[in-house]
Design an enzyme around this catalytic site. Structure first.
Site, PDB file in Angstrom:
ATOM      1  N   GLY A  44       0.768  -1.248   0.000  1.00  0.00           N
ATOM      2  CA  GLY A  44       0.000   0.000   0.000  1.00  0.00           C
ATOM      3  C   GLY A  44       0.794   1.290   0.000  1.00  0.00           C
ATOM      4  O   GLY A  44       0.300   2.326  -0.450  1.00  0.00           O
ATOM      5  N   GLU A  98       3.765   3.959   5.909  1.00  0.00           N
ATOM      6  CA  GLU A  98       2.610   3.099   5.660  1.00  0.00           C
ATOM      7  C   GLU A  98       1.487   3.924   5.029  1.00  0.00           C
ATOM      8  O   GLU A  98       1.401   5.142   5.226  1.00  0.00           O
ATOM      9  CB  GLU A  98       2.183   2.472   6.990  1.00  0.00           C
ATOM     10  CG  GLU A  98       0.942   1.612   6.982  1.00  0.00           C
ATOM     11  CD  GLU A  98       0.997   0.384   6.080  1.00  0.00           C
ATOM     12  OE1 GLU A  98       1.295   0.554   4.879  1.00  0.00           O
ATOM     13  OE2 GLU A  98       0.713  -0.718   6.566  1.00  0.00           O
ATOM     14  N   ASP A  99       0.626   3.258   4.286  1.00  0.00           N
ATOM     15  CA  ASP A  99      -0.475   3.977   3.637  1.00  0.00           C
ATOM     16  C   ASP A  99      -1.519   4.460   4.633  1.00  0.00           C
ATOM     17  O   ASP A  99      -1.929   5.612   4.611  1.00  0.00           O
ATOM     18  CB  ASP A  99      -1.131   3.107   2.540  1.00  0.00           C
ATOM     19  CG  ASP A  99      -1.587   1.731   3.037  1.00  0.00           C
ATOM     20  OD1 ASP A  99      -1.314   1.377   4.205  1.00  0.00           O
ATOM     21  OD2 ASP A  99      -2.217   1.004   2.247  1.00  0.00           O
ATOM     22  N   ASP A 102      -5.228   1.906  10.601  1.00  0.00           N
ATOM     23  CA  ASP A 102      -6.642   1.597  10.789  1.00  0.00           C
ATOM     24  C   ASP A 102      -6.830   1.038  12.205  1.00  0.00           C
ATOM     25  O   ASP A 102      -6.741   1.790  13.167  1.00  0.00           O
ATOM     26  CB  ASP A 102      -7.042   0.609   9.672  1.00  0.00           C
ATOM     27  CG  ASP A 102      -8.526   0.321   9.595  1.00  0.00           C
ATOM     28  OD1 ASP A 102      -9.319   1.186   9.975  1.00  0.00           O
ATOM     29  OD2 ASP A 102      -8.898  -0.771   9.137  1.00  0.00           O
ATOM     30  N   PHE A 151     -14.202   3.290   3.655  1.00  0.00           N
ATOM     31  CA  PHE A 151     -13.206   2.493   2.936  1.00  0.00           C
ATOM     32  C   PHE A 151     -12.712   3.272   1.729  1.00  0.00           C
ATOM     33  O   PHE A 151     -13.479   3.619   0.838  1.00  0.00           O
ATOM     34  CB  PHE A 151     -13.763   1.133   2.516  1.00  0.00           C
ATOM     35  CG  PHE A 151     -12.665   0.185   2.176  1.00  0.00           C
ATOM     36  CD1 PHE A 151     -12.018  -0.521   3.172  1.00  0.00           C
ATOM     37  CD2 PHE A 151     -12.238   0.042   0.869  1.00  0.00           C
ATOM     38  CE1 PHE A 151     -10.960  -1.377   2.872  1.00  0.00           C
ATOM     39  CE2 PHE A 151     -11.178  -0.810   0.562  1.00  0.00           C
ATOM     40  CZ  PHE A 151     -10.547  -1.514   1.562  1.00  0.00           C
ATOM     41  N   ASP A 158      -5.769  -0.322  -1.891  1.00  0.00           N
ATOM     42  CA  ASP A 158      -6.523  -1.246  -2.741  1.00  0.00           C
ATOM     43  C   ASP A 158      -7.833  -1.697  -2.132  1.00  0.00           C
ATOM     44  O   ASP A 158      -8.058  -1.579  -0.927  1.00  0.00           O
ATOM     45  CB  ASP A 158      -5.689  -2.501  -2.990  1.00  0.00           C
ATOM     46  CG  ASP A 158      -5.670  -3.431  -1.775  1.00  0.00           C
ATOM     47  OD1 ASP A 158      -5.306  -2.958  -0.678  1.00  0.00           O
ATOM     48  OD2 ASP A 158      -6.051  -4.604  -1.902  1.00  0.00           O
ATOM     49  N   ARG A 164      -5.251   0.482  -6.889  1.00  0.00           N
ATOM     50  CA  ARG A 164      -4.022   1.088  -6.363  1.00  0.00           C
ATOM     51  C   ARG A 164      -3.487   2.173  -7.297  1.00  0.00           C
ATOM     52  O   ARG A 164      -2.796   3.086  -6.877  1.00  0.00           O
ATOM     53  CB  ARG A 164      -2.929   0.026  -6.192  1.00  0.00           C
ATOM     54  CG  ARG A 164      -3.197  -1.011  -5.118  1.00  0.00           C
ATOM     55  CD  ARG A 164      -1.915  -1.792  -4.830  1.00  0.00           C
ATOM     56  NE  ARG A 164      -2.150  -3.025  -4.096  1.00  0.00           N
ATOM     57  CZ  ARG A 164      -2.244  -3.125  -2.774  1.00  0.00           C
ATOM     58  NH1 ARG A 164      -2.145  -2.036  -2.026  1.00  0.00           N
ATOM     59  NH2 ARG A 164      -2.431  -4.284  -2.189  1.00  0.00           N
TER      60      ARG A 164
HETATM   61  P1  IMP Z   1      -4.715  -2.433  10.515  1.00  0.00           P
HETATM   62  O1  IMP Z   1      -3.850  -3.566  10.990  1.00  0.00           O
HETATM   63  O2  IMP Z   1      -6.184  -2.675  10.794  1.00  0.00           O
HETATM   64  O3  IMP Z   1      -4.287  -1.086  10.989  1.00  0.00           O
HETATM   65  O4  IMP Z   1      -4.658  -2.555   8.941  1.00  0.00           O
HETATM   66  C1  IMP Z   1      -4.003  -1.671   8.178  1.00  0.00           C
HETATM   67  C2  IMP Z   1      -4.050  -2.161   6.757  1.00  0.00           C
HETATM   68  O5  IMP Z   1      -5.404  -2.409   6.340  1.00  0.00           O
HETATM   69  C3  IMP Z   1      -3.532  -1.074   5.842  1.00  0.00           C
HETATM   70  O6  IMP Z   1      -2.160  -1.217   5.661  1.00  0.00           O
HETATM   71  C4  IMP Z   1      -4.331  -1.308   4.596  1.00  0.00           C
HETATM   72  O7  IMP Z   1      -3.664  -2.240   3.803  1.00  0.00           O
HETATM   73  C5  IMP Z   1      -5.627  -1.903   5.062  1.00  0.00           C
HETATM   74  N1  IMP Z   1      -6.700  -0.880   5.111  1.00  0.00           N
HETATM   75  C6  IMP Z   1      -7.289  -0.357   6.190  1.00  0.00           C
HETATM   76  N2  IMP Z   1      -8.217   0.552   5.862  1.00  0.00           N
HETATM   77  C7  IMP Z   1      -8.220   0.611   4.506  1.00  0.00           C
HETATM   78  C8  IMP Z   1      -8.960   1.375   3.544  1.00  0.00           C
HETATM   79  O8  IMP Z   1      -9.836   2.227   3.852  1.00  0.00           O
HETATM   80  N3  IMP Z   1      -8.668   1.139   2.250  1.00  0.00           N
HETATM   81  C9  IMP Z   1      -7.732   0.248   1.837  1.00  0.00           C
HETATM   82  N4  IMP Z   1      -7.009  -0.473   2.705  1.00  0.00           N
HETATM   83  C10 IMP Z   1      -7.250  -0.306   4.033  1.00  0.00           C
END
Ligand code: IMP
Length: 179
Positions: A44, A98-99, A102, A151, A158, A164
């Protein structure tokens, strides 16, 4: 076409460019004399990382990692590293890129793993922060934009490995993932 699946553009190409340039300014203040190791989390972060580092005008090195959390009842609390760093980070000033932050599940485990390797410092730079969804006590040191719980796709992010390559960040139409 991809645009038909986008409900709303959250950040245009121009808005992203402006904010990434500002973030680079913050990083310059903190890292200009540290020769940091900038680590992109695949996949990402690849667009953000590429734009960000081209605004950094001081010495640095780059590396990449890929990781996922174990999910479900079997969760061991360990991160599953699919691609590891090329070199040892002991004594290095490491900046993770990181992108999106979340829930924080994956990143908190990744940060714990990297801290155990004794870097001189370890900071986190994310383009997007979704604080409403956080379940882990983790914060980013540098944040491009804080967004509500929606989202989003594009600019590296993605949905099922698609979108992407959109040059902006948009909210995906719920009909796309609700079938
Ligand atoms: P976490 O472990 O829940 O913080 O997950 C983070 C990962 O989930 C990010 O690196 C993204 O790859 C994916 N992710 C979380 N939210 C989104 C979104 O709104 N769009 C796309 N990917 C997301």
């Amino acid at each position: 076409m991809m645009e038909q699946d986008i409900q709303e553009i959250l950040f245009s190409q121009a808005a992203l460019e402006r904010r990434v340039k500002e973030l680079a300014g913050e990083l310059r203040r903190d890292y200009a004399h540290k020769a940091p190791l900038v680590v992109g989390i695949l996949r990402g972060s690849f667009v953000f990382m590429a734009d960000l580092v081209r605004h950094l005008d001081f010495p640095l090195t780059l590396d990449f990692m890929a990781a996922s959390s174990y999910h479900g009842a079997q969760s061991s609390g360990k991160v599953n590293i699919q691609l590891d760093l090329h070199d040892d980070i002991a004594g290095r000033d490491v900046l993770l890129v990181e992108d999106i932050l979340d829930t924080g599940n994956t990143l908190s485990k990744l940060v714990a793993e990297l801290r155990s390797r004794n870097p001189a410092s370890l900071k986190l730079c994310v383009l997007l922060d979704k604080p409403d969804r956080r379940t882990q006590p983790i914060q980013a040191d540098y944040v491009g934009f804080t967004i509500p719980d929606a989202f989003v796709v594009g600019y590296g992010l993605d949905y099922e490995q698609q979108y992407r390559n959109l040059p902006y960040i948009g909210v995906l139409k719920p009909s796309v993932y609700q079938g």
